[in-house]
Scaffold this motif. Structure first.
Motif, PDB file in Angstrom:
ATOM      1  N   LEU A 102      79.885  20.636  82.299  1.00 17.18           N
ATOM      2  CA  LEU A 102      79.852  20.492  80.844  1.00 17.18           C
ATOM      3  C   LEU A 102      78.934  19.357  80.414  1.00 17.18           C
ATOM      4  N   LYS A 104      76.122  18.813  81.777  1.00 18.28           N
ATOM      5  CA  LYS A 104      74.723  19.155  82.030  1.00 18.28           C
ATOM      6  C   LYS A 104      74.264  20.466  81.409  1.00 18.28           C
ATOM      7  N   ALA A 105      75.189  21.260  80.940  1.00 18.85           N
ATOM      8  CA  ALA A 105      74.756  22.512  80.326  1.00 18.85           C
ATOM      9  C   ALA A 105      75.525  22.721  79.032  1.00 18.85           C
ATOM     10  N   ASN A 106      74.848  23.341  78.083  1.00 14.61           N
ATOM     11  CA  ASN A 106      75.466  23.561  76.781  1.00 14.61           C
ATOM     12  C   ASN A 106      76.189  24.904  76.794  1.00 14.61           C
ATOM     13  N   ILE A 278      82.970  15.108  76.034  1.00 16.75           N
ATOM     14  CA  ILE A 278      81.915  14.638  76.929  1.00 16.75           C
ATOM     15  C   ILE A 278      81.999  13.138  77.207  1.00 16.75           C
TER      16      ILE A 278
ATOM     17  N   CYS B  85      69.382  18.991  74.303  1.00 17.02           N
ATOM     18  CA  CYS B  85      70.017  20.222  74.797  1.00 17.02           C
ATOM     19  C   CYS B  85      71.239  20.603  73.988  1.00 17.02           C
ATOM     20  N   GLY B  86      71.767  19.684  73.209  1.00 14.89           N
ATOM     21  CA  GLY B  86      72.970  19.998  72.436  1.00 14.89           C
ATOM     22  C   GLY B  86      74.244  19.717  73.200  1.00 14.89           C
ATOM     23  N   ILE B  87      74.134  19.027  74.339  1.00 16.59           N
ATOM     24  CA  ILE B  87      75.338  18.700  75.094  1.00 16.59           C
ATOM     25  C   ILE B  87      76.050  17.516  74.439  1.00 16.59           C
ATOM     26  N   LEU B  88      75.258  16.567  73.978  1.00 20.03           N
ATOM     27  CA  LEU B  88      75.820  15.430  73.244  1.00 20.03           C
ATOM     28  C   LEU B  88      75.523  15.615  71.769  1.00 20.03           C
ATOM     29  N   SER B  89      76.412  15.095  70.943  1.00 17.01           N
ATOM     30  CA  SER B  89      76.065  15.113  69.530  1.00 17.01           C
ATOM     31  C   SER B  89      75.909  13.674  69.057  1.00 17.01           C
ATOM     32  N   ILE B 105      68.691  19.391  83.863  1.00 16.09           N
ATOM     33  CA  ILE B 105      69.173  18.018  83.895  1.00 16.09           C
ATOM     34  C   ILE B 105      69.713  17.729  85.268  1.00 16.09           C
TER      35      ILE B 105
END
Lengths: 281, 263
Positions: A102, A104-106, A278, B85-89, B105
């Motif tokens: 989670l 490393k990938a969306n 995250i 990438c949109g993993i973090l906001s 990544i």
């Protein structure tokens, strides 16, 4: 309203995009469950069968009130309850365990929770084989109405998805839940009529006198969701018209309401907190 | 949804960051059990130990450009990539990304060590959002590129890190994305595979891919990127042509080394 529809549409397209991932993850769980074991999937049938035998031997001597078709009664409660226990336990760690991915990938995070519960569901369906074997062995007749077990099964699945998502989200922030949940399910198991019947709480001879155990019986009747699903399920397999049990149609409605409430609570909690996951995994 | 797939021409902005700040709780101070939570709540310490991985970063990257990210460890490079990438906001500010992203990544993120390489290819593809049908069509290409024909039925746990990287790169570049993000993942492969990867990246650049590249090795950066960003402690220190930024960064590093030596 327009915004809401747009949100739903986005959600659905995203769900469909990751549908294959869901299928693959369920397949993975099932593959890995019995990889390198000699009997493989047969264990899904054998395991509930053997534990039913153990419990039948232990408990049939203990209760005065005779439950008709006790082996079938037992195995119904057992497979439903173990589905709930197994699926929630796996859902609990589903987000944490996939943390590295989670990060490393969306990917939609709920996919992992959903896949765990779904793979347990597949396992549950396999274990229905054990139920059929016990029904044949003890001479319980098959009826078309047996097929209605689909209703409590679906209700239980929805209930577990809701509960699982709630637990998965909360566990990310408080790892304690993982340790306490096994105790909670243990207590829950004893509060669910799996090897006893609700009738054992009530006193036939003195209906007006309330015993301490009556209060527990009342509590189970009213508030235990597992009772709603298990009793409903059983009533489609063996016709036991025990006066103490809640009538099946009422259980069906109550079970559905509880399932939907849990689903909404689970999805809402998960959605509100998932942005912060995250930072904690 | 952030990733709206739409056709945009070369030179149009495809990644825009406006005054972005990303805030973390310090890793060591992670409160993840109830007791600690209530103790901290009582002491009113809960929100104090914060750490900004990025501060007020503004950036515009146009389609077809190639950018390198340089900076010391912990400068915020990976955070910036995860943000794109949109993993973090972001905690503050806005991120706008147009086009599909192929994130690298960590190669093979989500490889399950117990599954075979073949099974992992499908799962990894699904993680990146490809359908099973598409992956079936591309399967031979992936194996061909990774050069791992004989090892497809082997569980990934028996793979070396280099083999894993090969497989990961092959899966990640199976589509032609609009934006390619590479985070120090090429260092593990052998020379010939590194060259193969660079060739593939260059091929994609020709097709108009936007590249964001992180590496501590100088030659590939100079070879692949025309622009560079130097990040330090979450702030942008310098933006410009790769050579210029790299020189500034290197002289900064030299000074730092001298200082440490003097002590």
């Amino acid at each position: 309203m327009k915004k809401f529809i747009h949100m739903c549409r986005c959600w659905i397209t995203r769900f469909l995009k990751y549908w294959d991932l869901l299928v693959l993850l369920v397949q993975r769980d099932l593959k890995l469950k019995y990889r390198r074991s000699f009997l493989g999937y047969i264990w899904s049938v054998l395991n509930p069968l053997l534990s039913m035998v153990v419990m039948a031997v232990v408990f049939s001597a203990m209760f005065k009130r005779k439950i008709p078709h006790f082996p079938v009664y037992l195995i119904c409660g057992n497979i439903l309850f173990s589905f709930m226990r197994e699926s929630t336990n796996k859902a609990l760690t589903s987000v944490i365990e996939n943390g590295s991915l989670l990060k490393k990938a969306n990917v939609p995070k709920y996919i992992f929770t959903l896949s765990k519960i779904t793979s347990c569901m597949v396992n549950f369906v396999l274990s229905l084989g054990a139920l059929v074997i016990v029904m044949i062995a003890t001479g319980v007749p098959f009826r078309w109405s047996n097929l209605l077990i689909v209703i409590p099964t679906v209700e239980l699945y929805v209930f577990c998805v809701g509960l699982g998502m709630l637990l998965a989200a909360v566990t990310v922030f408080f790892r304690d839940i993982r340790n306490i949940w096994s105790v909670v399910t243990l207590a829950w198991m004893y509060l669910t009529p799996i090897f006893y019947s609700l009738g054992s709480f009530y006193n036939d001879n003195e209906p007006n006198k309330i015993l301490a155990s009556d209060a527990i019986g009342l509590f189970i009747r009213r508030f235990n969701p597992m009772y709603m699903y298990i009793q409903q399920f059983r009533s489609f397999i063996i016709q036991n018209h025990d006066a103490w049990e809640v009538p099946t149609p009422e259980l069906m409605i109550r079970g559905a309401i509880v399932a939907v409430v849990f689903l909404i609570a689970g999805v809402a909690t998960f959605n509100l907190t998932q942005k912060k996951f995250i930072l904690y995994i | 949804m952030k990733n709206i797939t739409e056709q945009i021409g070369l030179g149009e902005p495809c990644i825009q960051l406006n005054d972005v700040t990303v805030r973390f709780n310090m890793a060591g101070e992670k409160v993840d059990n109830l007791k600690e939570y209530f103790v901290k709540l009582m002491k009113r310490e809960l929100r104090f130990k914060e750490f900004c991985a990025l501060r007020d970063v503004s950036l515009t990257i146009n389609k077809g450009e190639s950018w390198a990210l340089v900076g010391a460890n912990g400068a915020g490079k990976s955070t910036l990539l995860k943000l794109i990438c949109g993993i973090l906001s972001p905690y503050k500010g806005s991120v706008r990304v147009r086009g599909s992203i192929a994130p690298m990544i960590e190669l093979g993120a989500g490889f399950d060590p117990n599954l075979t390489a073949k099974e992992n290819i499908y799962i990894n593809g699904a993680v990146l959002g490809h359908s099973r049908k598409f992956m079936k069509e591309q399967y031979d290409n992936i194996v061909e590129f990774a050069e791992l024909w004989d090892f497809m039925d082997l569980p990934i746990k028996n793979y070396s890190s280099g083999m894993r990287a090969r497989l990961g790169f092959a899966v990640a570049t199976v589509v032609d994305p609009d934006i390619l993000i590479i985070d120090e993942v090429l260092a593990v492969g052998d020379k010939s595979f590194q060259k193969k990867c660079r060739d593939r990246i260059r091929e994609m650049q020709k097709k108009g891919v936007t590249l964001i590249f992180v590496s501590h090795a100088k030659p590939p950066v100079l070879e692949l990127c025309e622009h560079a960003i130097w990040l330090d402690h979450g702030r942008i220190c310098k933006v410009g042509a790769t050579e210029e930024v790299y020189e500034a960064y290197e002289s900064f590093l030299d000074e730092k080394t001298k200082k440490t030596a003097a002590k």
